[in-house]
Scaffold this motif. Structure first.
Motif, short mmCIF file in Angstrom:
data_model
loop_
_atom_site.label_atom_id
_atom_site.label_comp_id
_atom_site.label_asym_id
_atom_site.label_seq_id
_atom_site.Cartn_x
_atom_site.Cartn_y
_atom_site.Cartn_z
N TRP A 118 42.42 32.69 29.83
CA TRP A 118 42.17 33.81 28.91
C TRP A 118 42.74 34.37 29.10
O TRP A 118 42.97 35.04 29.66
CB TRP A 118 40.22 33.50 28.91
N TYR A 120 32.80 38.28 33.34
CA TYR A 120 33.99 38.92 32.92
C TYR A 120 34.40 39.45 33.37
O TYR A 120 34.25 39.73 34.98
CB TYR A 120 32.50 39.80 32.64
N PHE A 121 35.93 40.17 33.59
CA PHE A 121 36.85 40.56 34.45
C PHE A 121 36.48 41.58 34.60
O PHE A 121 37.36 42.38 33.81
CB PHE A 121 38.26 39.73 34.25
N GLY A 149 40.12 36.01 32.07
CA GLY A 149 38.88 35.32 32.03
C GLY A 149 39.50 33.97 32.40
O GLY A 149 40.92 33.32 32.15
N THR A 191 37.01 37.18 21.72
CA THR A 191 35.61 37.45 22.09
C THR A 191 34.61 38.14 22.00
O THR A 191 34.55 38.91 21.02
CB THR A 191 35.97 37.33 24.00
N SER A 203 33.60 32.74 30.24
CA SER A 203 34.23 32.72 31.17
C SER A 203 33.63 34.42 31.80
O SER A 203 32.66 34.84 31.01
CB SER A 203 35.23 33.59 31.03
N ASN A 235 28.48 37.63 31.21
CA ASN A 235 29.84 36.76 30.78
C ASN A 235 30.29 36.90 29.71
O ASN A 235 29.78 37.84 28.51
CB ASN A 235 29.41 35.07 30.77
#
Length: 452
Positions: free
Chosen positions: A404, A436-437, A419, A378, A434, A387
């Motif tokens: 993800w 962003y976590f 994600g 990524t 996705s 993201n």
């Protein structure tokens, strides 16, 4: 430009909601209306600094996404009203063949309602962290090597599809993303197995081999924690749509992770009470390891009991908040979802550049009948800096909400969700984004993880 990867019609989908998600103007929330051709509100995300995990996003949040080094984690829990085994079985009957939903049964479902709201902020950045995955309980998943390519050892029930003839709408709309399947590099195929053929007559085996030859030849081992979600958008009560999701470990052992737009229409809320303007999905059911060959639900079906998502998703449609956690009821065998198939862990505050595996059920890949997997590295999204992005993954409608996975282990079939598929870029790139976590996602896990 981007297009939302909204759920396609189940088993014959022909609607992809295109164009950017529109952020509505909301008094007091600092949101601004965004034209459909625009990329939406953006936050300029900072990068690693002292005390921050290398490459993790930090600071510089602004506008709808917070101020300084914090962002809003206001969230809402919505109870679907589906609590009893009888209600859960009713939900399972809503979804028919060819993408049709029984509007009469949908109308008979219990009425949902908002049960709680949580406000507050979460600090951006901070050390990276993870929740550990969990293996299935003894007697749960019999084997990680689920039926090869989705082929099966069980006859389809009368209510399940045994033929996958595309509907006219699907045939017209199922266009592979512009790069085409040939340009993608799916994950390495695993060893072949004909366990699916055990117990079937020669004529049944021949029929499966004819109809599901591409899946059998591809021989991709399913990730049993990843499944299809079937649901009804109240705006289209006669249609079954689908997303993707994955089970996630938690104290309740009853939770799955997906995209926010798979549980609620982004931007449908007004930013406060009353709640009846928000549009929540109905008839929501998670089917782990959904596959073809007749065995569509090898581990049963798990209906939604409650949703938890960010207010900035359901009220504002901001893609950095396009994430939801769903508490699901037990399946017909009385199993909790993590006991049945295992549960992935979750990671947060890792770098934008990570080696991840994406899985789900995009429409372009075998009309969403077969789980698709894509591995890559990524980077920061070129459309929305808040993201992360996977180049060339190509998960279109139906692939939304798929996990993800970081540190995926083929031997256990488990990884850490880092994600979920939110949208696909317009044009020829086939790039997916996705959220962003960060600590905000972990906060949702804390809030929902013990709900039963």
């Amino acid at each position: 430009m981007r297009r939302a990867v909204y759920g396609a019609r189940s088993r014959g989908g022909d609607r992809l909601v295109r164009g950017a998600l529109v952020a509505v103007a909301l008094a007091g929330l600092g949101l601004t209306a965004v034209p459909a051709s625009a990329v939406g509100p953006e936050r300029v995300a900072g990068r690693a600094g002292s005390g921050v995990a290398s490459g993790a996003k930090a600071g510089a949040a602004s506008g709808a996404y917070g101020t300084g080094d914090a962002r809003s984690i206001a969230s809402t829990r919505y109870d679907t009203g589906v609590d009893t085994p009888a209600e859960a079985r009713l939900v399972e009957q809503v979804h028919g063949e060819g993408g049709r939903a029984d509007a009469r049964l949908t109308a008979a479902l219990p009425e949902g309602h908002v049960v709680s709201r949580t406000v507050g902020t979460a600090r951006m950045g901070g050390p990276a962290g993870s929740v550990a995955p969990a293996a299935p309980a003894p007697g749960g998943a019999a084997s990680h090597q689920t039926a090869t390519g989705g082929a099966t050892s069980r006859q389809a029930t009368s209510g399940e599809a045994t033929s996958r003839q595309a509907t006219s709408g699907e045939a017209a709309s199922r266009q592979a993303p512009s790069e085409g399947a040939a340009s993608r590099q799916p994950v390495t195929k695993q060893s072949a197995s004909r366990a699916w053929a055990q117990g079937l007559s020669p004529s049944q085996i021949q029929g499966i081999e004819r109809e599901f030859a591409p899946e059998i030849a591809a021989d991709t081992a399913l990730i049993r924690t990843v499944g299809k979600v079937e649901y009804v958008d109240p705006r289209f009560p006669k249609e079954t749509q689908w997303c993707s999701a994955a089970s996630i470990n938690s104290p309740s052992k009853m939770m799955v992770a997906t995209a926010g737009h798979c549980v609620a229409v982004g931007g449908s809320g007004n930013g406060g009470p009353p709640d009846d303007d928000r549009i929540w999905m109905q008839g929501w059911v998670f089917i782990p390891a959904y596959n073809t060959g007749g065995q569509l639900a090898p581990y049963g079906k798990f209906t939604a009991k409650s949703f938890l998502t960010f207010d900035y998703w359901v009220d504002g449609g901001g893609t950095p908040y396009d994430f939801a956690l769903v508490t699901v009821n037990r399946n017909a065998a009385g199993q909790r979802v993590v006991d049945a198939v295992g549960g992935n862990g979750m990671s947060w505050n890792y770098t934008d550049e990570e080696d991840l595996l994406i899985a789900g059920y995009p429409l372009w890949y075998d009309s969403g009948y077969t789980q698709y997997q894509f591995a890559g590295r990524t980077k920061t999204s070129s459309l929305q800096s808040a993201n992360i992005m996977m180049e060339g993954a190509g998960f279109d409608g139906g692939g939304s909400g798929g996990p993800w996975l970081r540190a995926y282990n083929p031997a256990t079939g488990l990884g850490n969700i880092n994600g979920v598929t939110s949208y696909i870029h317009n044009g020829s790139s086939n790039n997916n984004d996705s959220p962003y976590f960060d600590a905000g996602m972990k906060r949702l896990w804390d809030l929902q993880g013990s709900v039963t």
